[in-house]
Design a protein around this motif. Structure first.
Motif, short mmCIF file in Angstrom:
data_model
loop_
_atom_site.label_atom_id
_atom_site.label_comp_id
_atom_site.label_asym_id
_atom_site.label_seq_id
_atom_site.Cartn_x
_atom_site.Cartn_y
_atom_site.Cartn_z
N MET A 151 -9.23 9.54 -9.73
CA MET A 151 -9.58 9.28 -8.33
C MET A 151 -10.89 9.96 -7.95
O MET A 151 -11.62 9.52 -7.07
N THR B 1 -3.45 13.73 -6.64
CA THR B 1 -4.48 13.13 -7.48
C THR B 1 -5.52 14.21 -7.80
O THR B 1 -5.38 15.36 -7.37
N LEU C 286 -11.48 5.21 -2.12
CA LEU C 286 -10.27 4.48 -1.79
C LEU C 286 -10.37 3.98 -0.35
O LEU C 286 -10.53 4.77 0.57
N PHE D 214 -1.23 9.66 -4.33
CA PHE D 214 -0.83 8.32 -4.76
C PHE D 214 0.69 8.28 -4.83
O PHE D 214 1.37 9.29 -4.75
N LEU E 32 -9.40 -0.03 -4.23
CA LEU E 32 -10.01 1.06 -5.00
C LEU E 32 -11.38 0.60 -5.50
O LEU E 32 -11.51 -0.51 -6.03
N HIS F 44 0.82 -1.22 0.00
CA HIS F 44 0.00 0.00 0.00
C HIS F 44 0.85 1.26 0.00
O HIS F 44 0.47 2.26 -0.61
N SER G 30 -4.76 -1.43 0.42
CA SER G 30 -5.57 -0.48 -0.35
C SER G 30 -6.52 -1.21 -1.28
O SER G 30 -6.14 -2.18 -1.94
N ARG H 289 -8.24 2.44 2.55
CA ARG H 289 -6.80 2.28 2.87
C ARG H 289 -6.57 1.24 3.96
O ARG H 289 -5.43 0.96 4.32
N THR I 82 1.82 2.33 -3.52
CA THR I 82 0.77 2.53 -4.52
C THR I 82 -0.24 3.60 -4.10
O THR I 82 -0.08 4.75 -4.47
N PHE I 83 -1.21 3.24 -3.29
CA PHE I 83 -2.33 4.16 -3.07
C PHE I 83 -2.30 4.81 -1.69
O PHE I 83 -3.21 5.57 -1.34
N ASP I 84 -1.26 4.52 -0.91
CA ASP I 84 -1.19 5.07 0.44
C ASP I 84 0.26 5.44 0.74
O ASP I 84 0.88 4.90 1.65
N LYS J 49 3.26 -0.84 -11.53
CA LYS J 49 2.46 0.37 -11.72
C LYS J 49 2.35 0.73 -13.19
O LYS J 49 1.30 1.16 -13.67
#
Lengths: 499, 569
Positions: free
Chosen positions: A104, A86, A109, A93, A424, A56, A422, A111, A59-61, A350
């Motif tokens: 986004m 974002t 999202l 991100f 999405l 995480h 994470s 987390r 990537t998204f956190d 990614k």
């Protein structure tokens, strides 16, 4: 007269026998009665499965970024990438997800997805739990999320298999364990997955077998019907066995000749559209060469497979598939399953997902499908440089972590972290531009509030489709609930409307 | 408190209930929680005020309770050795199955049926015994046979085949014993196959009591069954190897489901948590602590046979002695459940539906109790020879009756009218395709000198899986046989079948070949009959003059798709 449990259930057995004859487990009425009326906000689901454990903080956190320095301690870095803005203020991100960052504002999202405590961490066990809601081993063949949805809602388009599984070969390492959950289980194979491991070759799944022209295929079908009609045995002794055999053959044939079959043929998509999903795509390029070593060729193949998988998912959603899963593929020690070179591999992953996932969202939106399509991007657990398991529930380490990083191959998230993750969500009634849950900014980057567990995530997915989390199917005379023991609870905050 | 009598009698604390006087009844005092130290139930949720009110009203109304209604655990059915069946007389010329069914048919007003023709009978016997179609030659010989007892002779002869029988029944037992060449658990040593032992046991027709004893009290070749499937990491306590062994043995050999009782007292039958754990304890080194819903209870149980009325296991003996004793109890003449369970499974295979259904719920009456009892005691009297039991069934008139559509018999009460129309299993289909194409797998996963390589000897391929070969993660005793769209996709588009038919066509087609003889041969092999004139003409047209491999391939496919090929009726 004995009033024991058996006798109370006797009335069930006649109906169960009927169900047995019909071949399908009996759906338990009344199990859903307790719930309030569920208004579905989605008709179909696309799961983008980041198999292997997606870190995480990469990537998204994203957390504090520390670049690699020879001799650095493993505790010195939380993220190996800087973060990026974002489309939503306050949500960042990790670098490398620029396109996804721009969409986004269409989604939610989470987390704080936390995986179960299953002891020594094995991917297949956690994947099994993610996909069925139950930890293996189970005393009955537990059905996959897609099969439950296919069985409960039925197909959207009667000729399109309701459950389609893209991108995973089932004959690799841990393949047997993957097969254990890639199944309709006791619900019956009518609801099993239509497996297409190589999306670029999907058209073959709805074409005559190789070597057979469409003309010959049609003739064969006609000949079959004529021979059937000419049979001296005739229809005597027929009945549901014969009828269902012939009907199933008819269905298969209809899929082939229906407009829906064209959805499987990616060559019908304009090249510039394909390149939104796979930027380097060349006409007639194939992505079905099995690659088992990390390198440029491998990356090109995987980018192509997953990218085209997302494109195929969109096309299948357009023609009425009910549940589509696209995976980056679980191959032990490859893809997201980074046991070394975590930084480089995360960058590659990614690259693999950013363009196609973002494009999928945009395309669905453009076609007016996003509102009624729930898109879920998830992984079986997260990763950390040091912690295996949870900070308070450590399990046996699987990867050596040196005290000082002399080599960049140790720079990355190589251990399996289960106390955050994470997920999405787009479309299907979820809030736009919303973050659910908060994780710590220092190691351990664990869940601090609004923990999400698998039964609640499933409950939310099911509820979005109008399926009660307490729904059960009868197997061996007992109820088997679609969320663990019927305990899953819809997470209301994820949705734009509270109920 | 099982019956009205015992409730009114009271117990050590005195009378539980004073009829008409709920306010003076001990039962009400306890459930109301008037004495904080003495509340019922001791564990779990208390009764609500309205529930207590209901109880009080019931007591005040005199505790109405119909005579004979009891909550006591009932005596188990199908357990004790069967009594002799009066209907069967050794001097009768009729098959004992038919002797028993005579009165049954009369009572149910089922008209006596004709028997099916030779062709259909032969097809059934070959498929049921060795899992193959009769070859055109074998069929021709049988049809020309003029002996009055030729059907009995055919059954005996086909039953005499060791390799063929093993090649077919291996699949049945692999399903039951969770045995396969690949599967979960192998990856890290958490599983062991029993294939070599099993194939050999079938090939030599090992007597069933010894077969069961071998599995229950394992040798190196059979240990895989009771070892189960071990997944690494933390496993729910209801799925430890010992619990799996208890569940497996109980389901397969005793026809009872202990799975629910592995977590808590079962809600679907009368088994308790202690029953499942006591059986599991036989396989553990010492007494086992019981876990309820995966939480420790602090209580341990010692080894105990599931049916103590059949005999006991000394819980203080060491594991080897306990396993030996368990094997004895499972196979002793006093165990009337063992033979009934297996004859029921065999009957279900041959007739499409068991005498008891579901076949894993043997604590229910059979639709004809004499029939299951007689077959069971006959198996025991013949030294547990399963082929003998099969022969009795195959030579009965019941087996030869026209096939019935079971799916339509969705009524409250099942009435037996004959074998059900059945579908070729995945392996039977694969092997039959092998017979008509001459194309067989090249390499077996199990090293046996059997030719050709049967479907049961290879790992599952997409076609077999689509047609219902299970992954054997759990015990499977009845396969689902519904025709599904995914199956049809595999049959019409799938590469597995297409490749085999393609290669077969290449083998069968010779340059300049005339179509008619080949067409006739293929019809005879696939369907057991020559083509009708219309069929012959259509098929010749497809195959072409001279025969083309493509045409032959398409004819092979057509024949394999016909219900006449895929159904056993």
């Amino acid at each position: 007269m004995n009033h024991n449990r058996r006798d109370f259930l006797k009335t069930a057995s006649a109906a169960t026998l009927a169900a047995l004859a019909a071949g399908y487990p009996r759906r338990l009425v009344g199990a859903e009665a307790a719930d309030q009326k569920l208004q579905p906000t989605a008709d179909r689901v696309i799961v983008l499965w980041m198999a292997g454990g997606m870190a995480h903080t990469e990537t998204f956190d994203p957390k504090r970024y520390t670049p690699f320095e020879k001799g650095m301690a493993p505790n010195a870095f939380l993220s190996t990438f800087p973060s990026i803005q974002t489309a939503v203020d306050g949500i960042k991100f990790s670098e490398g997800l620029e396109r996804l960052a721009r969409v986004m504002d269409r989604g939610t999202l989470i987390r704080t997805y936390t995986a179960g405590d299953l002891g020594f961490i094995l991917h297949s066990r956690h994947q099994y739990q993610w996909h069925t809601g139950y930890a293996p081993p189970q005393s009955v063949a537990a059905p996959h999320l897609g099969a439950v949805i296919a069985r409960t809602l039925g197909p959207l388009n009667p000729v399109v298999p309701p459950f389609i599984n893209l991108g995973q070969r089932l004959d690799l390492g841990e393949g047997e364990e993957l097969k254990a959950f890639t199944t309709a289980g006791f619900l019956g194979s009518e609801y099993g997955p239509f497996n297409i491991p190589f999306p670029d070759q999907a058209a073959n799944s709805v074409r005559p077998p190789s070597g057979m022209t469409p003309g010959r295929f049609e003739n064969r079908e006609k000949f079959f019907k004529r021979i059937l009609a000419a049979s001296p045995i005739g229809q005597q002794g027929s009945g549901y066995q014969q009828e269902s055999l012939l009907r199933s053959l008819d269905n298969a044939y209809h899929l082939l000749s229906s407009p829906a079959a064209k959805a499987f043929d990616l060559s019908l998509e304009p090249i510039d559209q394909i390149r939104n999903y796979v930027p380097s795509y060349q006409p007639n390029q194939r992505f079905d060469a099995a690659q088992d070593r990390f390198g440029a060729k491998y990356e090109e193949q995987m980018v192509g497979r997953f990218g085209l998988g997302c494109l195929l998912a969109r096309r299948l959603a357009e023609v009425g598939a009910r549940y589509i899963e696209v995976t980056t593929e679980y191959i032990p020690f490859l893809n997201w399953d980074t046991h070394e070179n975590g930084h480089l591999r995360a960058a590659a992953m990614k690259r693999q997902i950013d363009a196609p996932v973002a494009q999928l969202i945009l395309d669905l939106e453009e076609r007016g499908l996003l509102d009624r399509t729930l898109v879920v991007l998830a992984s079986e657990f997260s990763r950390d440089a040091l912690i295996e398991g949870k900070p308070d529930k450590k399990v046996k380490d699987q990867v050596e972590v040196p005290e000082k990083l002399e080599d960049a191959k140790f720079y990355g998230m190589h251990r399996h972290f289960t106390d955050a993750g994470s997920v999405l969500l787009f479309g299907g009634g979820v809030k736009k531009g919303y973050v659910h849950g908060r994780t710590a900014d220092e190691r351990p980057c664990r869940t601090l509030e609004n923990r999400v567990v698998i039964e609640d995530l499933h409950a939310s997915i099911y509820s979005a489709l109008g399926i009660s989390p307490k729904l059960a199917y009868e197997i061996e005379r007992r109820p088997f609930y679609v969320t663990r023991d019927g305990l899953g609870r819809r997470i209301g905050e994820l949705f734009a409307r509270s109920s | 408190m099982d019956t009205r009598e015992s409730l009114l009698q009271g117990g050590d604390s005195g009378l539980a209930v004073k009829l008409g006087k709920s306010q003076e009844s001990l039962l009400i005092e306890l459930v109301s929680g008037l004495d904080a130290d003495n509340v019922m139930p001791k564990k779990g949720t208390r009764l609500t005020a309205s529930e207590i009110g209901l109880l009080r009203a019931w007591i005040d109304q005199g505790s109405p309770w119909a005579t004979g209604v009891t909550f006591a655990r009932p005596r188990s059915l199908n357990l004790l050795p069967p009594e002799p069946v009066a209907k069967v007389s050794a001097s009768s010329p009729l098959n004992p199955v038919d002797q028993i069914l005579g009165p049954y048919f009369t009572e149910k007003a089922v008209p006596p049926g004709a028997v099916v023709e030779d062709r259909a009978f032969a097809r059934r016997v070959y498929l049921d015994v060795v899992g193959l179609l009769p070859t055109a030659d074998e069929l021709a010989v049988f049809l020309a046979d003029e002996r009055t007892d030729k059907r009995t002779q055919l059954a005996k002869r086909v039953l005499g085949e060791g390799e063929g029988y093993a090649g077919h029944w291996l699949s049945f037992w692999n399903d039951l014993l969770r045995n396969d060449y690949r599967g979960t658990g192998y990856i890290d040593g958490g599983r062991e196959p029993i294939s070599s032992w099993l194939f050999n046991a079938l090939r030599t027709n090992r007597p069933y009591d010894q077969f069961v004893a071998d599995l229950v009290n394992p040798t190196p070749g059979t240990a895989g069954f009771t070892k189960g499937i071990v997944w690494r990491g933390v496993v729910n306590s209801s799925q430890t190897p010992q619990m799996q062994a208890a569940q497996g043995i109980s389901q397969v050999f005793l026809g009872v489901n202990l799975k629910c009782a592995s977590c808590h007292d079962s809600f679907v039958n009368d088994w308790r948590l202690a029953d499942a754990y006591s059986m599991a304890a036989v396989y553990s080194d010492g007494p086992l602590e019981m876990f309820q819903c995966d939480k420790p209870t602090g209580k341990t149980v010692a080894s105990r046979f599931l049916y103590p009325e059949l005999g006991e296991i000394d819980p203080t003996a060491d594991k080897a002695a306990r396993l030996k004793r368990l094997a004895e109890l499972m196979t002793a003449p006093t165990n009337g459940r063992l033979p009934r369970t297996i004859v029921n499974r065999l009957w279900a295979r041959l007739f499409g539906r068991g005498l008891v259904e579901p076949v894993d719920d043997m604590e229910q009456p059979a639709w004809d109790q004499d029939l299951i009892d007689w077959l069971a005691q006959d198996l025991v009297a013949n030294h547990y020879d399963l082929k003998h039991t099969l022969e009795v069934m195959l030579t009965s008139r019941a087996y030869q009756r026209p096939a019935v559509n079971l799916g339509e018999a969705v009524s409250k009460e099942f009435v037996f009218r004959g074998p059900a129309i059945r579908r070729l299993s995945a392996e039977q289909f694969d092997d039959a395709v092998g017979q008509i194409t001459g194309v067989w797998p090249e390499k077996a996963a199990l090293s046996v000198p059997t030719q050709p390589v049967r479907a049961s000897l290879v790992v599952a391929d997409p076609l077999a899986v689509a047609l219902g070969r299970p992954n054997r993660e759990q015990i499977v005793t009845t396969r689902e046989m519904a025709a599904t769209t995914l199956q049809a996709l595999e049959l019409t588009h799938g590469q597995t079948l297409a490749d085999r038919l393609h290669r077969g066509a290449l083998k069968l087609t010779e340059p300049g070949m005339a179509p008619a003889p080949l067409v006739e041969r293929l019809f005879r092999q696939a369907l057991g009959r020559p083509p009708s004139p219309v069929e012959a003409q259509l098929a010749a047209g497809l195959v072409g003059q001279p025969a083309s491999a493509e045409g032959v391939e398409d004819l092979l496919w057509t024949l394999a798709m016909l219900p006449e090929f895929q159904l056993i009726d």
